[in-house]
Scaffold this motif. Structure first.
Motif, PDB file in Angstrom:
ATOM      1  N   VAL A 163      39.662  46.898  41.077  1.00  0.00           N
ATOM      2  CA  VAL A 163      39.391  45.683  40.310  1.00  0.00           C
ATOM      3  C   VAL A 163      37.943  45.716  39.838  1.00  0.00           C
ATOM      4  N   GLN A 179      42.705  46.507  37.497  1.00  0.00           N
ATOM      5  CA  GLN A 179      42.603  45.198  36.843  1.00  0.00           C
ATOM      6  C   GLN A 179      41.176  45.014  36.370  1.00  0.00           C
ATOM      7  N   THR A 180      41.015  44.604  35.129  1.00  0.00           N
ATOM      8  CA  THR A 180      39.667  44.550  34.574  1.00  0.00           C
ATOM      9  C   THR A 180      39.390  43.269  33.819  1.00  0.00           C
ATOM     10  N   ALA A 202      35.390  40.198  40.996  1.00  0.00           N
ATOM     11  CA  ALA A 202      36.156  41.419  41.261  1.00  0.00           C
ATOM     12  C   ALA A 202      36.399  41.552  42.760  1.00  0.00           C
ATOM     13  N   THR A 210      49.397  41.856  37.586  1.00  0.00           N
ATOM     14  CA  THR A 210      49.233  42.822  38.681  1.00  0.00           C
ATOM     15  C   THR A 210      50.209  42.519  39.811  1.00  0.00           C
ATOM     16  N   ASP A 233      32.643  47.113  40.308  1.00  0.00           N
ATOM     17  CA  ASP A 233      33.573  46.788  41.389  1.00  0.00           C
ATOM     18  C   ASP A 233      33.005  45.716  42.318  1.00  0.00           C
ATOM     19  N   ARG A 270      40.126  41.496  44.431  1.00  0.00           N
ATOM     20  CA  ARG A 270      40.512  42.651  45.249  1.00  0.00           C
ATOM     21  C   ARG A 270      40.900  42.183  46.661  1.00  0.00           C
TER      22      ARG A 270
END
Lengths: 368, 293, 203
Positions: B68, B105-106, B79, B56, B74, B83
């Motif tokens: 994210v 982004q996961t 996450a 990223t 989220d 973020r």
């Protein structure tokens, strides 16, 4: 009625606040200063510099303070900072024969040029807790030796004169030593990269592996040729100058292990080397490193690979404590999506199992 | 010491970004192949998304909007943390809305909403090598990929069938990309595998600790491994989401009490909230429950 | 003096954000073969290097990149000076050793197979070719298909290497080994990764 849990941000903020509080501890106790850590926790500082791969006692002390004394966490802090630093160049190889020696011992010779120097060692201290240290008793100044500095050749160089020990090896002309922080590792490794990985490897992991070689898992009949601790100059060659620039001195621990080798078709019987070099004062790490280095040379020396300590991909892939701790500790992160998938599977399999059992019972009854 | 912490845009130095960018271009050109890269230490631990974060950071620009998610949500702590990291080091716009994000982004999920052309999905990958649990040595698995020697993987899946009557892999279910490389989709539930196939979005995978980057370009074949007599199937849930009533989304089980009571809710929080905002209600949604009282 | 100015000037005005812009264009192009992606002029190199090729160089090259340049570029001290100063690249005279190739004259370039295709274990260790061309309104149209292309994609670069279709079929046949191409026009770029197939050609 159900309300989903929210507020991850607030939770993190509060957790960090609490962490800061716990780090500080009782406010009536004076806060620890970085110079106190550098001066009085110097071996912890050395370990953080060595495995953090950054020679900076003050930053290491800051990391130790920030990590509440968790050295692997401190190493991680230093690494994450180090990786952002620009690279100006590569220094010349350290000339450890020219070391300003504070400690130097050899287990292979009773006396030798330069002599044996015990230096600041825990060896031969009786491990009795010393209540006086809890007080602030004044400490006497150490005795200084009077005689002028003498040249102290490395034991392996002495052994090398008559070919009793293998050559130290030279990089081919124009070869540049590898750097695992800039290039992804590709197995099998050359010895330069392997030594770099070992130098930043976890002390405990390497210690355990080194110990295993002594207990018969890839035994190499080692002798401590020499351990030396002291200050060496760091020199950088600059294109515009015809002499190397001295950047300063650093303290290192060097261990040269001398190992038996029966010889091969290509080589006569002679002693072989295992090498360890670590920032700061860390004999345990340097010795472990040199035993592991020797074990990992099995392929090069044509020895059978029978033990874990000789298995390069295994050892190097698992020696970095920043990687290990990250992945082990990542199990704390939520895994409920994959867990749900497994839960569903196990439920289904249990239902099937139950059905099969009942079917089996019915068939049995019918048969009766 | 006080001027210590000055970092570049998106944290990584430019030399590192170049190295990662070169790897990403190769990864796109060889779909499903794992490109080795000199992964850096990041300010979060290995195993916590450093691969995804590096990808990223190398891709991200000031015009991007970042989302994210972890486990589809989220608001899970990791996450939130990632973020916040990008807000801090790149001052980038962030969103929780799948449709508004240019980069997502996961960890462990693919959003339920169909991704669009131009979107980039960045996966955090712990173990990029799909053959790793069959063969722990990189030197061996690399040869197996080179020779397209994937028999071992089929044997493993078939052993499942012999023992359990079906394939017992529920997440990180291996796929074959464009008929060539067997690839690990990261530990997403196999429920998400079909979303990878011919996706209009670009999918990038970053494994920091294992130092690998791989990719699936848009409109690329991604096929879950299976057998003719045992075709690949995804998980199904016997009930809809208790909050938004969605059928056919991936659900998390939430334990309500210590007597075995539980409910199922969408793991994709944005999807669920969006449906609720549009008036969809599940059995246990706040106002439905009140109305029932 | 004049050539020194040529060498030291003309780099990115914002090395961080300009590189990010160019990279995204490259990534977009590589992920969508044949798609024409616009990039404004961000670099001003000495001729025959073009602005866009120089921008791509500044985005992807550094001392870890080994680059082969065709004669028109490698023969220009201003060009090699510019590239060295702004990227720190390592130049090579051997196409097969190159991570990247920078080609100003597509008509006379070496065959694709003279560059590095990588190994079957490391197909990524291959050459990425950067071809300077005018644009994408050429007389011949290639119809492309493969990963990154929804159905098919028409692609009409102004210049192509000789016997391109045959060369490309051979490159494709070596998959996963192979070279990847970046076409740098004037303010527009496009890419052909090794996965792309040429369905047919139209005049």
């Amino acid at each position: 009625m159900y309300v989903a849990v929210k507020g991850g941000e607030a939770a993190i903020r509060n957790a960090h606040k609490l962490l800061a509080d716990r780090r500080r501890g009782d406010r009536d106790v004076a806060p620890i200063q970085l110079d106190q850590i550098v001066e009085q926790m110097s071996l912890a500082v050395d370990r953080v510099m060595a495995e953090g791969s950054l020679y900076d006692p003050e930053l290491a002390a800051l990391a130790i303070k920030q990590a509440r004394g968790d050295l692997i966490e401190a190493i991680f802090l230093v690494r994450a900072y180090r990786t952002t630093l620009p690279r100006f160049g590569y220094t010349k190889a350290l000339e450890t024969a020219q070391m300003q020696i504070e400690r130097r011992i050899s287990a292979t010779f009773k006396d030798l040029p330069g002599g044996q120097l015990l230096g600041p060692t825990f060896d031969y201290t009786h491990r009795l807790l010393d209540p006086e240290l809890a007080e602030d008793a004044p400490i006497e100044a150490p005795d200084q030796r009077e005689e002028p500095e003498v040249f102290t050749p490395r034991v392996t160089d002495i052994l090398g004169h008559d070919g009793m020990i293998e050559e130290d090896g030279e990089l081919p002309e124009g070869a540049v030593a590898g750097d695992l922080t800039r290039e992804p590792l590709t197995f099998p490794l050359e010895r330069d990269l392997r030594l770099q990985a070992l130098a930043r490897g976890d002390e405990g992991f390497l210690l355990g592996l080194a110990y295993s070689t002594q207990r018969g898992y890839a035994r190499s009949h080692p002798f401590v040729g020499e351990i030396r601790i002291g200050e060496v100059e760091v020199e950088l060659e600059v294109a515009e100058l015809d002499f190397p620039l001295t950047l300063g001195t650093i303290r290192v621990t060097e261990c040269q292990m001398v190992n038996q080798f029966k010889g091969s078709a290509k080589q006569p019987p002679q002693f072989t080397r295992g090498y360890g070099l670590v920032f700061g004062q860390s004999e345990r790490k340097a010795m472990s490193m040199s035993l592991c280095d020797r074990a990992l040379r099995a392929r090069e020396l044509g020895e059978d690979i029978t033990a874990t300590a000789q298995d390069e991909e295994f050892v190097i892939s698992h020696s970095d404590n920043v990687q290990s701790t990250g992945f082990v500790e990542h199990l704390k992160l939520p895994h409920y999506v994959d867990f749900q998938a497994e839960l569903d599977l196990i439920r289904r399999m249990r239902a099937e199992h139950e059905r099969n059992r009942l079917d089996g019972a019915e068939t049995k009854e019918a048969a009766e | 010491m006080t001027d210590l912490a000055t970092y570049n845009f998106a944290y990584l130095d430019e030399q590192t970004k170049r190295m990662i960018r070169r790897a990403i271009l190769k990864a796109i050109a060889i779909p499903g192949y794992q490109v080795p890269f000199a992964s850096r230490e990041m300010p979060m631990p290995y195993g916590w998304g450093t691969g995804g974060v590096q990808v990223t950071a190398a891709v991200l620009g000031p015009d991007d909007t970042l989302k994210v998610i972890d486990q589809g949500a989220d608001d899970t702590t990791n996450a939130v943390s990632i973020r916040a990291f990008f807000q801090k080091v790149a001052n980038v716009r962030v969103t929780t809305k799948t449709a508004d994000a240019t980069i997502i982004q996961t960890r462990h999920r693919i959003p339920e909403a169909q991704l669009q052309a131009g979107q980039i999905l960045v996966y955090q990958v712990p173990i990029p090598e799909p053959l790793r649990f069959l063969e722990p040595r990189e030197t061996e698995t690399r040869k197996m990929h080179a020779l397209e020697e994937y028999g071992l993987m089929h044997v493993k899946l078939y052993e499942d069938i012999a023992r359990h009557g079906h394939i017992a892999t529920t997440y990180a279910y291996p796929v074959k990309v464009e008929g060539r490389y067997v690839m690990d989709p990261s530990p997403t539930p196999k429920f998400d595998n079909p979303k990878m196939h011919m996706s209009p979005a670009l999918q990038l995978f970053g494994a920091g600790r294992e130092k690998r980057i791989y990719a699936v370009p848009p409109y690329t074949e991604v096929v879950s491994l299976d057998f003719e007599d045992h075709p690949f199937e995804i998980q199904t849930f016997s009930q809809p989401c208790a909050l938004c009533g969605a059928k056919g989304s991936y659900l998390d089980e939430v334990i309500l009490d210590d007597k075995g009571g539980s409910m199922f809710v969408c793991s994709d929080t944005d999807f669920c909230e969006d449906r609720q905002a549009k008036g969809h209600r599940g059995a246990l949604a706040a106002d439905t429950a009140e109305a029932a009282e | 003096m004049r050539s020194d100015t040529q060498i030291f000037e003309g780099g990115f005005s914002d090395s961080v954000l300009n590189a990010q812009t160019v990279f995204r264009a490259l990534m977009d192009a590589m992920a969508n073969p044949g798609r024409i992606v616009e990039v404004s002029d961000l670099a001003a190199p000495p001729a025959p290097l073009t602005s866009l090729a120089a921008s791509i160089a500044a985005t992807l090259f550094d001392h870890d990149a080994t680059v082969w340049c065709d004669r028109a570029i490698s023969g220009s001290a201003a060009c090699t000076g510019w590239l060295k100063f702004h990227t720190g690249l390592e130049l090579t005279g051997e196409p097969a050793d190159a991570d990247f190739a920078l080609i100003s004259d597509v008509a006379t370039m070496p065959s694709l197979e003279s560059f590095c295709r990588g190994t079957s274990e490391y197909p990524d260790r291959s050459t990425t070719l950067i071809l300077q061309i005018d644009g994408f309104d050429g007389a011949d149209t290639l119809v492309l298909e493969g990963p990154g292309i929804k159905d098919s994609m028409a692609f009409s670069p102004s210049h192509l290497p000789r016997m391109f279709v045959d060369q490309w079929v051979a490159n494709r046949a070596a998959f996963p080994r192979g070279v990847d191409l970046i076409f740098a026009g004037k303010g527009v770029l496009a890419a052909l990764p090794r996965t792309t197939r040429i369905k047919k050609t139209e005049a």
